[in-house]
Write a protein that holds these residues in place. Structure first.
Motif, mmCIF file in Angstrom:
data_model
loop_
_atom_site.group_PDB
_atom_site.id
_atom_site.type_symbol
_atom_site.label_atom_id
_atom_site.label_comp_id
_atom_site.label_asym_id
_atom_site.label_seq_id
_atom_site.Cartn_x
_atom_site.Cartn_y
_atom_site.Cartn_z
ATOM 1 N N UNK A 163 0.863 -1.180 0.000
ATOM 2 C CA UNK A 163 0.000 0.000 0.000
ATOM 3 C C UNK A 163 0.904 1.236 0.000
ATOM 4 N N UNK A 164 0.647 2.149 -0.950
ATOM 5 C CA UNK A 164 1.478 3.364 -1.042
ATOM 6 C C UNK A 164 0.795 4.561 -0.389
ATOM 7 N N UNK A 187 -11.285 8.282 2.112
ATOM 8 C CA UNK A 187 -10.057 8.341 1.318
ATOM 9 C C UNK A 187 -10.066 7.207 0.300
ATOM 10 N N UNK A 188 -9.154 7.297 -0.647
ATOM 11 C CA UNK A 188 -8.925 6.157 -1.513
ATOM 12 C C UNK A 188 -7.590 5.543 -1.118
ATOM 13 N N UNK A 189 -7.710 4.344 -0.569
ATOM 14 C CA UNK A 189 -6.507 3.592 -0.230
ATOM 15 C C UNK A 189 -5.959 3.032 -1.554
ATOM 16 N N UNK A 190 -4.643 3.129 -1.764
ATOM 17 C CA UNK A 190 -4.108 2.673 -3.051
ATOM 18 C C UNK A 190 -2.701 2.108 -2.909
ATOM 19 N N UNK A 191 -2.306 1.339 -3.915
ATOM 20 C CA UNK A 191 -0.965 0.761 -3.895
ATOM 21 C C UNK A 191 -0.651 0.051 -5.193
ATOM 22 N N UNK A 231 -3.853 -0.829 -7.498
ATOM 23 C CA UNK A 231 -5.109 -1.234 -6.844
ATOM 24 C C UNK A 231 -5.634 -0.093 -5.991
ATOM 25 N N UNK A 232 -6.958 -0.071 -5.817
ATOM 26 C CA UNK A 232 -7.606 1.027 -5.087
ATOM 27 C C UNK A 232 -8.806 0.509 -4.301
ATOM 28 N N UNK A 233 -9.096 1.170 -3.201
ATOM 29 C CA UNK A 233 -10.261 0.803 -2.392
ATOM 30 C C UNK A 233 -10.713 2.028 -1.587
#
Ligand SMILES: Nc1nc2c(c(=O)[nH]1)N[C@H]1C(S)=C(S)[C@@H](COP(=O)(O)O)O[C@H]1N2
Ligand SMILES: [Mo]
Length: 404
Positions: A284-285, A299-303, A342-344
């Motif tokens: 995860x970035x 938020x949008x968690x992304x990596x 990827x995003x969530x």
């Protein structure tokens, strides 16, 4: 929102629904455009980014300034490509300055017709273009230790993704005529250390590139100008830069970088060597170590996820320390052996959260826990760490590395 594709629009609506409609709640309305009345700067011959953008590589020297590594700021990256100026670097003897007009690639050893080719001659041959991740075998080495790297750049930044253009090595090998009994290709770089790696002939006949192009222009000097190997899915060390010699042999060389280095000391005292393959990995970035959440809310968690074996099939996310996992959305197209974004959508509600991602590739391989990895390989290893990576988001919004 007309410019969004249908699925992005649906996701925005989902995110909106997730927080009760107010996706942009709390943000100020723009009342008037700020329209400066003066002319901007003139046109330029070679582009530069905005002076407001500050992302840079982080450099670690190992003894001398020429023999270090520099790390891609993955926390600042968007999308799936790494700009050439931020591609990680790993040099064992500095960056040589090579005039392509004077450079030669010599293909010799157990071949019928040895060849010496200029870069221009190589560029005349049929080429292919592939987007591929390059990852140092030593990426995330700090994760083997109890005290891990503080941020995603320092612990995962020896991986970058570029579009590479070059000539299939198999084509050149067909031209020189490989003799019966030849089983290895010894690649050598033209830098001061003459870096060497032994590559099994089967891989050389498969998908290796003699690359001269990176992201639409010539390869950067740091990446091996004017010619390098790009070996899809294998540890970065095998992708020899500043390539000037390929020698066909019946045995591996057992060079420094495949015996003393880039080998893994196992718990039973034996050493694994020729561990070329890079396995599925993800991180995860955002949010990641060293960052601070600006406040509670959506938020949008992304990596990024990638695998040396092929496409990424699935990325699961946990925000409760591994108790439950949900599938993240994967950015298409998912290219084999390339960064997959990827995003969530994720709501930070001001409570401690322990977050991580877990990738599965198209071979069915699932990224292991650090514990599972250590159980097999012990902690003497430096290379090939691909365990699941946890970050802690604290109630005050700070994000730190989980210490194990
Ligand atoms: N000739 C030569 N090739 C080399 C190296 C080197 O020092 N000299 N470093 C290797 C290592 S350890 C890695 S991880 C990759 C790094 O490629 P990059 O600097 O383009 O990211 O190149 C490999 N090829
Ligand atoms: Mo490396």
């Amino acid at each position: 929102m007309k410019h969004f594709g249908r699925s992005s629009r649906r996701r925005l609506l989902q995110m909106g629904a997730a927080m009760g409609g107010g996706l942009l709640a709390g943000q100020q309305k723009v009342l008037a455009w700020d329209t400066p009345g003066k002319l901007g700067t003139p046109l330029g011959p070679y582009g530069e980014r905005s002076p407001f953008e500050k992302a840079v590589r982080w450099r670690r020297e190992s003894g001398t300034p020429e023999t270090g590594s520099s790390f891609t700021p993955l926390q600042d990256s968007v999308g799936t490509l790494t700009p050439s100026s931020l591609h990680y670097e790993r040099h064992h003897a500095g960056i040589p300055t090579i005039d392509p007009a004077k450079h030669r690639l010599v293909v010799h050893g157990m071949v019928d017709r040895p060849l010496s080719m200029t870069v221009a001659e190589i560029r005349r041959l049929p080429s292919v273009t592939r987007t591929l991740v390059l990852e140092c075998g030593g990426n995330s080495a700090s994760e083997w230790a109890a005290r891990t790297g503080p941020d995603v750049q320092r612990s995962y930044g020896l991986a970058s993704c570029s579009e590479w253009t070059g000539v299939p090595l198999s084509l050149v090998l067909a031209e020189v005529g490989v003799r019966p009994g030849a089983a290895w290709v010894i690649a050598e770089g033209a830098d001061a250390c003459r870096m060497e790696r032994s590559i099994p002939l089967a891989k050389a006949m498969d998908d290796i590139l003699l690359a001269y192009g990176q992201n639409g222009e010539a390869i950067r000097p740091a990446q091996g100008y004017p010619l390098r190997l790009i070996i899809p899915g294998w540890e970065g060390n095998t992708s020899v830069k500043w390539l000037h010699s390929l020698k066909l042999t019946d045995q591996a060389y057992m060079a420094r970088d495949e015996t003393a280095k880039y080998s893994d000391l196992m718990p039973d005292g034996k050493t694994r060597i020729f561990t070329y393959q890079m396995e599925a990995k993800s991180v995860i970035t955002f949010p990641s170590g060293g960052q601070t959440m600006p406040g509670r809310g959506l938020y949008e968690l992304t990596g990024l996820a990638w695998s040396g074996r092929g496409r990424i099939e699935r990325v699961e996310i946990t925000t409760d320390g591994g108790r439950s996992w949900v599938n993240a959305q994967l950015q298409e197209p998912r290219l084999p052996i390339a960064f997959t974004r990827f995003r969530l959508p994720w709501r930070f509600d001001g409570r401690d959260a322990v977050i991580a991602s877990r990738a599965t590739d198209e071979s069915g391989y699932i990224q292991p826990t650090r514990e599972a990895l250590v159980a097999v390989r012990g902690t003497n290893s430096i290379y090939h760490f691909n365990g699941i990576k946890y970050w802690t988001v604290k109630a005050d919004g700070t994000v730190t590395n989980v210490e194990v």
